[in-house]
Scaffold this motif. Structure first.
Motif, PDB file in Angstrom:
ATOM      1  N   GLY A   1     -39.219 -36.059 -32.681  1.00 46.57           N
ATOM      2  CA  GLY A   1     -39.420 -37.422 -33.140  1.00 46.57           C
ATOM      3  C   GLY A   1     -38.323 -38.379 -32.728  1.00 46.57           C
ATOM      4  N   TYR A   2     -37.138 -37.844 -32.400  1.00 40.32           N
ATOM      5  CA  TYR A   2     -36.009 -38.690 -32.031  1.00 40.32           C
ATOM      6  C   TYR A   2     -35.908 -38.934 -30.526  1.00 40.32           C
ATOM      7  CZ  TYR A   2     -34.579 -37.418 -36.753  1.00 40.32           C
ATOM      8  OH  TYR A   2     -34.542 -37.222 -38.110  1.00 40.32           O
ATOM      9  N   LEU A   3     -36.671 -38.173 -29.744  1.00 34.52           N
ATOM     10  CA  LEU A   3     -36.541 -38.258 -28.294  1.00 34.52           C
ATOM     11  C   LEU A   3     -37.010 -39.611 -27.781  1.00 34.52           C
ATOM     12  CD1 LEU A   3     -37.840 -34.732 -27.209  1.00 34.52           C
ATOM     13  CD2 LEU A   3     -35.521 -35.429 -27.872  1.00 34.52           C
ATOM     14  N   TYR A   4     -36.317 -40.077 -26.745  1.00 35.21           N
ATOM     15  CA  TYR A   4     -36.704 -41.367 -26.158  1.00 35.21           C
ATOM     16  C   TYR A   4     -36.292 -41.387 -24.693  1.00 35.21           C
ATOM     17  CZ  TYR A   4     -36.731 -46.320 -25.022  1.00 35.21           C
ATOM     18  OH  TYR A   4     -36.961 -47.520 -24.408  1.00 35.21           O
TER      19      TYR A   4
ATOM     20  N   TRP B   1     -29.257 -49.762 -23.623  1.00 34.08           N
ATOM     21  CA  TRP B   1     -30.293 -49.131 -22.794  1.00 34.08           C
ATOM     22  C   TRP B   1     -29.891 -47.675 -22.580  1.00 34.08           C
ATOM     23  CZ3 TRP B   1     -31.605 -50.623 -17.016  1.00 34.08           C
ATOM     24  CH2 TRP B   1     -32.765 -49.923 -16.629  1.00 34.08           C
ATOM     25  N   PHE B   2     -30.615 -46.756 -23.222  1.00 29.09           N
ATOM     26  CA  PHE B   2     -30.239 -45.350 -23.117  1.00 29.09           C
ATOM     27  C   PHE B   2     -31.421 -44.449 -23.493  1.00 29.09           C
ATOM     28  CE2 PHE B   2     -28.766 -47.207 -27.109  1.00 29.09           C
ATOM     29  CZ  PHE B   2     -29.438 -46.448 -28.062  1.00 29.09           C
ATOM     30  N   ASP B   3     -31.368 -43.218 -22.958  1.00 26.10           N
ATOM     31  CA  ASP B   3     -32.297 -42.161 -23.342  1.00 26.10           C
ATOM     32  C   ASP B   3     -31.674 -41.335 -24.454  1.00 26.10           C
ATOM     33  OD1 ASP B   3     -33.953 -43.040 -21.327  1.00 26.10           O
ATOM     34  OD2 ASP B   3     -33.339 -41.483 -19.900  1.00 26.10           O
ATOM     35  N   VAL B   4     -32.537 -40.681 -25.252  1.00 29.05           N
ATOM     36  CA  VAL B   4     -32.081 -39.902 -26.399  1.00 29.05           C
ATOM     37  C   VAL B   4     -32.624 -38.481 -26.293  1.00 29.05           C
ATOM     38  CG1 VAL B   4     -32.034 -39.717 -28.918  1.00 29.05           C
ATOM     39  CG2 VAL B   4     -32.090 -41.982 -27.836  1.00 29.05           C
ATOM     40  N   VAL B   5     -31.715 -37.491 -26.369  1.00 31.83           N
ATOM     41  CA  VAL B   5     -32.077 -36.075 -26.403  1.00 31.83           C
ATOM     42  C   VAL B   5     -31.324 -35.437 -27.562  1.00 31.83           C
ATOM     43  CG1 VAL B   5     -31.970 -33.865 -25.182  1.00 31.83           C
ATOM     44  CG2 VAL B   5     -32.533 -35.950 -23.926  1.00 31.83           C
ATOM     45  N   VAL B   6     -31.991 -34.526 -28.291  1.00 28.54           N
ATOM     46  CA  VAL B   6     -31.359 -33.850 -29.427  1.00 28.54           C
ATOM     47  C   VAL B   6     -31.252 -32.359 -29.118  1.00 28.54           C
ATOM     48  CG1 VAL B   6     -31.514 -33.313 -31.884  1.00 28.54           C
ATOM     49  CG2 VAL B   6     -32.280 -35.544 -31.041  1.00 28.54           C
ATOM     50  N   GLU B   7     -30.047 -31.819 -29.370  1.00 29.20           N
ATOM     51  CA  GLU B   7     -29.826 -30.394 -29.116  1.00 29.20           C
ATOM     52  C   GLU B   7     -28.623 -29.918 -29.923  1.00 29.20           C
ATOM     53  OE1 GLU B   7     -28.536 -27.562 -25.354  1.00 29.20           O
ATOM     54  OE2 GLU B   7     -29.769 -29.343 -24.951  1.00 29.20           O
TER      55      GLU B   7
ATOM     56  N   GLY C   1     -27.672 -29.856 -33.094  1.00 32.62           N
ATOM     57  CA  GLY C   1     -27.022 -30.697 -34.103  1.00 32.62           C
ATOM     58  C   GLY C   1     -26.393 -31.960 -33.567  1.00 32.62           C
ATOM     59  N   TYR C   2     -26.644 -32.274 -32.300  1.00 33.36           N
ATOM     60  CA  TYR C   2     -26.085 -33.488 -31.701  1.00 33.36           C
ATOM     61  C   TYR C   2     -27.186 -34.313 -31.042  1.00 33.36           C
ATOM     62  CZ  TYR C   2     -21.349 -31.704 -32.294  1.00 33.36           C
ATOM     63  OH  TYR C   2     -20.171 -31.242 -32.836  1.00 33.36           O
ATOM     64  N   VAL C   3     -26.941 -35.601 -30.975  1.00 39.14           N
ATOM     65  CA  VAL C   3     -27.765 -36.519 -30.203  1.00 39.14           C
ATOM     66  C   VAL C   3     -27.015 -36.834 -28.915  1.00 39.14           C
ATOM     67  CG1 VAL C   3     -28.763 -38.837 -30.100  1.00 39.14           C
ATOM     68  CG2 VAL C   3     -28.857 -37.538 -32.227  1.00 39.14           C
ATOM     69  N   TYR C   4     -27.638 -36.583 -27.779  1.00 42.39           N
ATOM     70  CA  TYR C   4     -27.023 -36.841 -26.484  1.00 42.39           C
ATOM     71  C   TYR C   4     -27.657 -38.103 -25.896  1.00 42.39           C
ATOM     72  CZ  TYR C   4     -25.021 -32.194 -26.817  1.00 42.39           C
ATOM     73  OH  TYR C   4     -24.302 -31.089 -27.246  1.00 42.39           O
ATOM     74  N   LEU C   5     -26.810 -39.094 -25.628  1.00 42.15           N
ATOM     75  CA  LEU C   5     -27.266 -40.365 -25.116  1.00 42.15           C
ATOM     76  C   LEU C   5     -26.900 -40.493 -23.638  1.00 42.15           C
ATOM     77  CD1 LEU C   5     -26.052 -42.617 -28.075  1.00 42.15           C
ATOM     78  CD2 LEU C   5     -28.282 -41.512 -27.798  1.00 42.15           C
TER      79      LEU C   5
END
Length: 365
Positions: free
Chosen positions: A275-278, A310-316, A318-322
């Motif tokens: 749900g957090y991915l973008y 302006w950024f993409d969002v990946v979760v892995e 326990g962290y959000v990687y921008l």
């Protein structure tokens, strides 16, 4: 466009070191002719002679050539030539010397020594151009930057009047770190554009914004400020993509990310990791989330101190990687893109009209 820097041109008062609590500083004239004005009396200050100034409560202690003057509420260093230069070095807190043109006015307020530079308008514009884009750009870039700086100045010269000066030297006004005299190409660009500003199709001064790097696409005023501005539309920018500010990365704790989204009314308890991915190939104003919820990218940028919105969002793990693009708010002129345009032979007019659609370069009457 042609004109000259007039020695009788209008002067501005600029608050120096605006975010710094100055307690003690040193002033050194770089030319003959400066005079110290104290209590209505003028005293010569020879070239290369140090004038030490220290706050003592609500007044100033001034020392000139080992002579301690009576405590005073205010002093001024004045010269008849607006291009005369004086060195300013902070002692407490420490900061390296900067060179300024014009006059200086010093007094105590807000628990610090206030240092105000009375400077010729075009000299100030050249100094801002140096602070904003450095000393190695092409002349057409300096011309474009000077047009933007002068336009901003004309619209905002009363920004700090309640504090006793026109503008400060910080980026929320315009960055200003002193003289550009060592760089004749900057002075030449300022002279060539003297008196010219940017107007929209209705004859109003534009909001002359710029930023470091747009990442390949500028932002519209609508997406960042939530206001529609005809000349501040999103523009695809191929010129800045290989520049150093075109991309960035940052890691944020997922718990912090969730906490912020919840503060914006997003019910994250119903989200899975996906749900957090973008991901997006173009700039968008809102971070879209499941259930029709959305948060402005501007808010995320400000809260997490990100380089851009302006950024993409990946979760892995326990962290959000921008993975982000650009540096700055993204609206208006992209400085690194404009630098490349000038290097490729584009004119100041072409640069301005690429980033600001439908504006005109006009001379003030």
């Amino acid at each position: 466009m042609s004109s000259v820097i007039s020695t009788r041109a209008q002067r501005l008062s600029i608050g120096l070191y605006d975010t710094c609590s100055i307690q003690e500083l040193s002033l050194v004239p770089r030319v003959e002719g400066y005079k110290l004005l104290v209590n209505g009396h003028l005293e010569d200050v020879p070239k290369e002679t140090e004038l030490a100034v220290r706050r003592d409560g609500k007044v100033l202690q001034v020392t000139l050539e080992s002579k301690i003057l009576p405590l005073v509420s205010q002093i001024a260093l004045v010269h008849s030539d607006p291009l005369a230069q004086i060195g300013v070095k902070l002692v407490r807190p420490h900061a390296e010397e900067r060179i300024y043109e014009g006059n200086l006015n010093l007094y105590v307020d807000f628990g610090r020594v206030m240092c105000i530079n009375l400077v010729d308008q075009e000299v100030y514009i050249a100094g801002v151009a140096l602070a904003e884009v450095g000393a190695r750009a092409k002349p057409e870039l300096y011309k474009a930057q000077a047009l933007l700086i002068r336009t901003y100045l004309m619209s905002n010269r009363s920004k700090h009047l309640e504090e006793g000066f026109n503008l400060c030297d910080q980026v929320h006004c315009q960055a200003y770190k002193g003289s550009a005299r060592k760089y004749p190409q900057i002075y030449a660009a300022t002279r060539e554009t003297a008196g010219f500003v940017l107007q929209d199709s209705e004859g109003n001064l534009i909001t002359s914004v710029f930023h470091a790097n747009c990442g390949g696409q500028t932002a519209s005023a609508r997406d960042v400020w939530m206001t529609e501005t005809r000349y501040l539309q999103s523009v695809r920018d191929p010129y800045c993509r290989q520049s150093r500010g075109a991309s960035w990365k940052k890691k944020v704790l997922l718990a912090d990310w969730i906490r912020f989204l919840q503060s914006k009314g997003v019910p994250t308890q119903n989200f899975g990791i996906s749900g957090y991915l973008y991901r997006s190939e173009t700039r968008e104003g809102m971070y879209q989330l499941p259930g029709g919820y959305a948060v402005p990218f501007r808010d995320l940028r400000e809260y997490f101190n990100l380089k851009s919105s302006w950024f993409d969002v990946v979760v892995e793990g326990g962290y959000v990687y921008l993975s982000g693009r650009g540096y700055g708010h993204g609206i208006g002129l992209c400085q690194e893109g404009a630098i490349r345009m000038a290097e490729q032979g584009k004119s100041a007019s072409e640069i301005i009209n690429f980033y600001f659609r439908g504006v005109q370069i006009v001379k003030l009457k």
